[in-house]
Motif scaffolding. Structure first.
Motif, mmCIF file in Angstrom:
data_model
loop_
_atom_site.group_PDB
_atom_site.id
_atom_site.type_symbol
_atom_site.label_atom_id
_atom_site.label_comp_id
_atom_site.label_asym_id
_atom_site.label_seq_id
_atom_site.Cartn_x
_atom_site.Cartn_y
_atom_site.Cartn_z
ATOM 1 N N PRO A 1 6.877 8.501 -6.267
ATOM 2 C CA PRO A 1 6.128 7.238 -6.353
ATOM 3 C C PRO A 1 6.322 6.315 -5.153
ATOM 4 N N HIS A 2 7.149 6.697 -4.192
ATOM 5 C CA HIS A 2 7.361 5.887 -2.983
ATOM 6 C C HIS A 2 7.749 4.452 -3.337
ATOM 7 N N ILE A 3 8.939 4.315 -3.878
ATOM 8 C CA ILE A 3 9.435 3.000 -4.271
ATOM 9 C C ILE A 3 9.842 2.219 -3.023
ATOM 10 N N GLU A 4 9.466 0.964 -2.982
ATOM 11 C CA GLU A 4 9.802 0.074 -1.864
ATOM 12 C C GLU A 4 10.414 -1.201 -2.426
ATOM 13 N N ALA B 1 0.844 -1.201 0.000
ATOM 14 C CA ALA B 1 0.000 0.000 0.000
ATOM 15 C C ALA B 1 0.876 1.247 0.000
ATOM 16 N N CYS B 2 0.544 2.197 -0.865
ATOM 17 C CA CYS B 2 1.306 3.455 -0.951
ATOM 18 C C CYS B 2 1.039 4.281 0.292
ATOM 19 N N CYS C 1 -1.126 7.714 -0.977
ATOM 20 C CA CYS C 1 -2.528 7.677 -1.387
ATOM 21 C C CYS C 1 -3.241 6.399 -0.986
ATOM 22 N N GLY C 2 -2.523 5.403 -0.508
ATOM 23 C CA GLY C 2 -3.139 4.169 -0.072
ATOM 24 C C GLY C 2 -3.380 3.156 -1.167
ATOM 25 N N GLN C 3 -3.115 3.528 -2.452
ATOM 26 C CA GLN C 3 -3.301 2.599 -3.547
ATOM 27 C C GLN C 3 -2.186 1.541 -3.535
ATOM 28 N N PRO C 4 -2.475 0.297 -4.006
ATOM 29 C CA PRO C 4 -1.427 -0.739 -4.043
ATOM 30 C C PRO C 4 -0.348 -0.403 -5.066
ATOM 31 N N HIS D 1 20.593 -17.215 -5.632
ATOM 32 C CA HIS D 1 20.213 -16.064 -6.442
ATOM 33 C C HIS D 1 19.091 -15.335 -5.730
ATOM 34 N N HIS D 2 19.394 -14.147 -5.210
ATOM 35 C CA HIS D 2 18.406 -13.354 -4.492
ATOM 36 C C HIS D 2 17.794 -12.327 -5.437
ATOM 37 N N VAL D 3 16.500 -12.343 -5.564
ATOM 38 C CA VAL D 3 15.762 -11.387 -6.395
ATOM 39 C C VAL D 3 14.835 -10.600 -5.477
ATOM 40 N N ARG D 4 15.102 -9.302 -5.329
ATOM 41 C CA ARG D 4 14.308 -8.432 -4.474
ATOM 42 C C ARG D 4 13.388 -7.586 -5.353
ATOM 43 N N LYS D 5 12.123 -7.827 -5.270
ATOM 44 C CA LYS D 5 11.162 -7.112 -6.105
ATOM 45 C C LYS D 5 11.027 -5.659 -5.636
ATOM 46 N N LYS D 6 10.899 -4.748 -6.618
ATOM 47 C CA LYS D 6 10.671 -3.330 -6.358
ATOM 48 C C LYS D 6 9.218 -2.983 -6.664
ATOM 49 N N TYR D 7 8.670 -2.086 -5.867
ATOM 50 C CA TYR D 7 7.283 -1.686 -6.049
ATOM 51 C C TYR D 7 7.198 -0.159 -6.000
ATOM 52 N N ALA D 8 6.302 0.386 -6.831
ATOM 53 C CA ALA D 8 6.069 1.829 -6.862
ATOM 54 C C ALA D 8 4.591 2.088 -7.119
#
Length: 222
Positions: free
Chosen positions: A175-178, A127-128, A131-134, A157-164
Protein backbone atom coordinates in the motif's frame (compact mmCIF):
# COMPACT_ATOMS: atom_id res chain seq x y z
CA UNK A 1 57.70 45.73 74.05
CA UNK A 2 61.39 45.30 74.81
CA UNK A 3 62.33 42.77 77.46
CA UNK A 4 64.66 43.53 80.38
CA UNK A 5 67.54 41.69 78.68
CA UNK A 6 67.12 43.74 75.49
CA UNK A 7 66.97 46.98 77.48
CA UNK A 8 70.17 46.05 79.30
CA UNK A 9 71.97 45.48 75.99
CA UNK A 10 71.09 48.88 74.55
CA UNK A 11 74.14 51.09 73.90
CA UNK A 12 74.65 54.14 76.10
CA UNK A 13 76.16 56.32 73.40
CA UNK A 14 73.70 58.67 71.68
CA UNK A 15 75.16 58.09 68.20
CA UNK A 16 74.77 54.34 68.59
CA UNK A 17 71.19 54.79 69.75
CA UNK A 18 70.45 56.96 66.70
CA UNK A 19 71.96 54.35 64.40
CA UNK A 20 69.90 51.61 66.07
CA UNK A 21 66.77 53.74 65.77
CA UNK A 22 67.39 54.34 62.06
CA UNK A 23 67.82 50.59 61.54
CA UNK A 24 64.55 49.87 63.33
CA UNK A 25 62.75 52.50 61.27
CA UNK A 26 64.03 50.99 58.05
CA UNK A 27 62.93 47.53 59.17
CA UNK A 28 59.53 48.92 60.07
CA UNK A 29 59.17 50.45 56.62
CA UNK A 30 60.19 47.18 54.98
CA UNK A 31 57.67 45.27 57.09
CA UNK A 32 54.98 47.79 56.20
CA UNK A 33 55.64 47.38 52.48
CA UNK A 34 55.73 43.60 52.86
CA UNK A 35 52.40 43.73 54.69
CA UNK A 36 50.85 45.73 51.85
CA UNK A 37 52.18 43.22 49.33
CA UNK A 38 50.73 40.30 51.30
CA UNK A 39 47.36 42.05 51.59
CA UNK A 40 47.33 42.52 47.83
CA UNK A 41 48.10 38.83 47.27
CA UNK A 42 45.40 37.85 49.78
CA UNK A 43 42.86 40.01 47.97
CA UNK A 44 43.80 38.40 44.64
CA UNK A 45 43.52 34.90 46.10
CA UNK A 46 40.12 35.68 47.62
CA UNK A 47 38.94 36.94 44.26
CA UNK A 48 40.41 33.86 42.58
CA UNK A 49 38.74 31.29 44.82
CA UNK A 50 35.64 33.15 46.05
CA UNK A 51 34.79 35.53 43.22
CA UNK A 52 32.74 34.88 40.08
CA UNK A 53 33.84 31.90 38.09
CA UNK A 54 34.58 34.01 35.05
CA UNK A 55 37.19 36.02 37.02
CA UNK A 56 39.09 33.01 38.29
CA UNK A 57 41.21 31.94 35.33
CA UNK A 58 41.28 33.81 32.07
CA UNK A 59 43.28 31.27 30.06
CA UNK A 60 44.80 27.80 30.09
CA UNK A 61 48.24 29.34 30.73
CA UNK A 62 46.99 30.91 33.98
CA UNK A 63 45.52 27.55 35.01
CA UNK A 64 48.80 25.74 34.38
CA UNK A 65 50.79 28.43 36.22
CA UNK A 66 48.40 28.32 39.21
CA UNK A 67 48.72 24.53 39.44
CA UNK A 68 52.52 24.76 39.19
CA UNK A 69 52.75 27.41 41.93
CA UNK A 70 50.45 25.41 44.18
CA UNK A 71 52.50 22.22 43.69
CA UNK A 72 55.77 24.03 44.44
CA UNK A 73 54.38 25.60 47.62
CA UNK A 74 52.98 22.24 48.71
CA UNK A 75 56.36 20.53 48.28
CA UNK A 76 58.10 23.09 50.54
CA UNK A 77 55.58 22.79 53.36
CA UNK A 78 56.57 20.42 56.19
CA UNK A 79 54.30 17.50 57.02
CA UNK A 80 53.08 17.44 60.60
CA UNK A 81 52.72 13.94 62.10
CA UNK A 82 49.23 14.76 63.36
CA UNK A 83 48.12 15.50 59.79
CA UNK A 84 48.78 11.92 58.69
CA UNK A 85 45.80 9.53 58.74
CA UNK A 86 45.89 6.79 61.40
CA UNK A 87 45.72 4.09 58.72
CA UNK A 88 48.24 4.20 55.92
CA UNK A 89 46.41 1.64 53.77
CA UNK A 90 43.81 2.70 51.18
CA UNK A 91 40.23 2.82 52.32
CA UNK A 92 37.43 1.67 50.08
CA UNK A 93 33.88 2.92 50.26
CA UNK A 94 30.98 0.79 49.12
CA UNK A 95 28.55 2.84 47.09
CA UNK A 96 25.32 1.69 45.53
CA UNK A 97 24.65 3.12 42.12
CA UNK A 98 21.00 3.36 41.20
CA UNK A 99 20.50 2.51 37.56
CA UNK A 100 17.94 4.41 35.60
CA UNK A 101 15.37 2.29 33.83
CA UNK A 102 14.80 3.90 30.44
CA UNK A 103 13.63 7.43 29.75
CA UNK A 104 11.76 9.56 32.20
CA UNK A 105 8.02 9.28 31.88
CA UNK A 106 6.17 12.14 30.24
CA UNK A 107 3.70 11.96 33.16
CA UNK A 108 6.27 13.82 35.25
CA UNK A 109 5.52 16.87 33.10
CA UNK A 110 1.77 16.41 32.79
CA UNK A 111 1.05 19.74 34.51
CA UNK A 112 2.77 21.69 31.70
CA UNK A 113 0.61 23.27 28.99
CA UNK A 114 0.40 21.26 25.77
CA UNK A 115 0.81 22.58 22.25
CA UNK A 116 -0.08 20.06 19.53
CA UNK A 117 1.65 20.19 16.15
CA UNK A 118 -0.01 18.11 13.43
CA UNK A 119 2.24 17.19 10.51
CA UNK A 120 0.42 16.23 7.32
CA UNK A 121 1.40 15.36 3.80
CA UNK A 122 0.66 17.96 1.21
CA UNK A 123 -1.88 16.94 -1.48
CA UNK A 124 0.80 16.35 -4.14
CA UNK A 125 2.72 14.12 -1.69
CA UNK A 126 -0.33 11.90 -1.05
CA UNK A 127 -0.34 10.46 -4.56
CA UNK A 128 0.49 6.74 -4.59
CA UNK A 129 3.75 6.14 -6.51
CA UNK A 130 2.31 2.83 -7.80
CA UNK A 131 -1.11 3.74 -9.20
CA UNK A 132 -1.26 7.51 -8.76
CA UNK A 133 -4.42 7.41 -6.62
CA UNK A 134 -4.49 9.68 -3.50
CA UNK A 135 -3.56 7.80 -0.35
CA UNK A 136 -5.92 7.96 2.62
CA UNK A 137 -5.04 8.58 6.24
CA UNK A 138 -4.69 5.32 8.22
CA UNK A 139 -3.27 6.53 11.52
CA UNK A 140 -0.65 8.72 13.11
CA UNK A 141 2.64 8.51 15.02
CA UNK A 142 2.86 10.51 18.24
CA UNK A 143 5.89 11.79 20.13
CA UNK A 144 6.55 14.30 22.89
CA UNK A 145 9.06 17.02 23.63
CA UNK A 146 9.58 19.31 26.59
CA UNK A 147 10.34 22.76 25.23
CA UNK A 148 11.51 25.93 26.98
CA UNK A 149 10.05 29.22 25.84
CA UNK A 150 11.59 32.21 27.67
CA UNK A 151 9.71 32.45 30.93
CA UNK A 152 7.85 29.14 30.73
CA UNK A 153 7.99 25.47 29.77
CA UNK A 154 5.50 23.57 27.68
CA UNK A 155 5.05 20.17 26.10
CA UNK A 156 5.01 19.83 22.34
CA UNK A 157 2.74 17.07 21.03
CA UNK A 158 3.83 15.97 17.57
CA UNK A 159 1.26 14.03 15.53
CA UNK A 160 2.59 12.62 12.25
CA UNK A 161 -0.21 11.47 9.98
CA UNK A 162 0.19 8.18 8.09
CA UNK A 163 -1.17 7.65 4.60
CA UNK A 164 -1.69 4.51 2.52
CA UNK A 165 -3.22 3.72 -0.84
CA UNK A 166 -6.51 1.77 -0.43
CA UNK A 167 -6.51 0.71 -4.07
CA UNK A 168 -3.15 -1.07 -3.81
CA UNK A 169 -4.18 -2.58 -0.48
CA UNK A 170 -7.38 -4.09 -1.95
CA UNK A 171 -5.41 -5.62 -4.78
CA UNK A 172 -3.04 -7.23 -2.26
CA UNK A 173 -0.08 -5.10 -3.25
CA UNK A 174 2.18 -2.95 -1.14
CA UNK A 175 0.00 0.00 0.00
CA UNK A 176 3.02 2.36 0.00
CA UNK A 177 2.56 3.85 3.45
CA UNK A 178 3.97 7.36 3.89
CA UNK A 179 4.42 9.28 7.17
CA UNK A 180 4.46 13.07 7.31
CA UNK A 181 7.79 14.58 8.30
CA UNK A 182 8.33 16.66 11.41
CA UNK A 183 11.08 19.16 12.29
CA UNK A 184 14.44 17.56 12.99
CA UNK A 185 15.58 17.34 16.60
CA UNK A 186 19.03 18.11 18.02
CA UNK A 187 19.06 14.72 19.80
CA UNK A 188 17.49 11.78 18.01
CA UNK A 189 14.39 10.65 19.94
CA UNK A 190 15.36 13.08 22.70
CA UNK A 191 12.81 14.53 25.05
CA UNK A 192 14.40 18.00 25.21
CA UNK A 193 13.53 20.44 22.47
CA UNK A 194 16.08 22.75 20.80
CA UNK A 195 15.02 25.73 22.93
CA UNK A 196 15.44 23.76 26.16
CA UNK A 197 18.85 22.47 25.06
CA UNK A 198 19.97 25.99 24.18
CA UNK A 199 18.78 27.24 27.58
CA UNK A 200 20.71 24.48 29.42
CA UNK A 201 23.92 25.01 27.43
CA UNK A 202 23.78 28.79 27.84
CA UNK A 203 23.11 28.55 31.57
CA UNK A 204 25.92 26.02 32.12
CA UNK A 205 28.72 27.36 29.94
CA UNK A 206 27.87 31.05 29.45
CA UNK A 207 26.32 31.91 32.83
CA UNK A 208 28.40 29.30 34.78
CA UNK A 209 25.26 27.99 36.52
CA UNK A 210 25.80 24.59 38.20
CA UNK A 211 23.49 21.84 37.01
CA UNK A 212 22.04 21.21 40.47
CA UNK A 213 20.97 24.86 40.71
CA UNK A 214 19.55 24.71 37.20
CA UNK A 215 17.59 21.61 38.18
CA UNK A 216 16.10 23.45 41.18
CA UNK A 217 15.16 26.41 38.97
CA UNK A 218 13.46 24.16 36.43
CA UNK A 219 11.66 22.32 39.23
CA UNK A 220 9.88 25.52 40.22
CA UNK A 221 8.25 25.68 36.77
CA UNK A 222 6.98 22.09 36.86
Amino acid sequence: MLTEIELANLPDHSESLKALLCTLLLERNDLYLQNLHLQKELHQLKKLYCGPRADRLQSEQELAQALLDFAQELDHKPIHPQDLPPQAGPQYELRRVKKRTGRRQIANFENLPVTTHVHELQPPERACPCCGQPRQEIGAEESWQVEYIPGRFERLHHVRKKYACPSCEQQGENPHIEVAAKPETAIDKGLAGPGLLAYIVTSKFADYLPLYRLEDMVGRYL
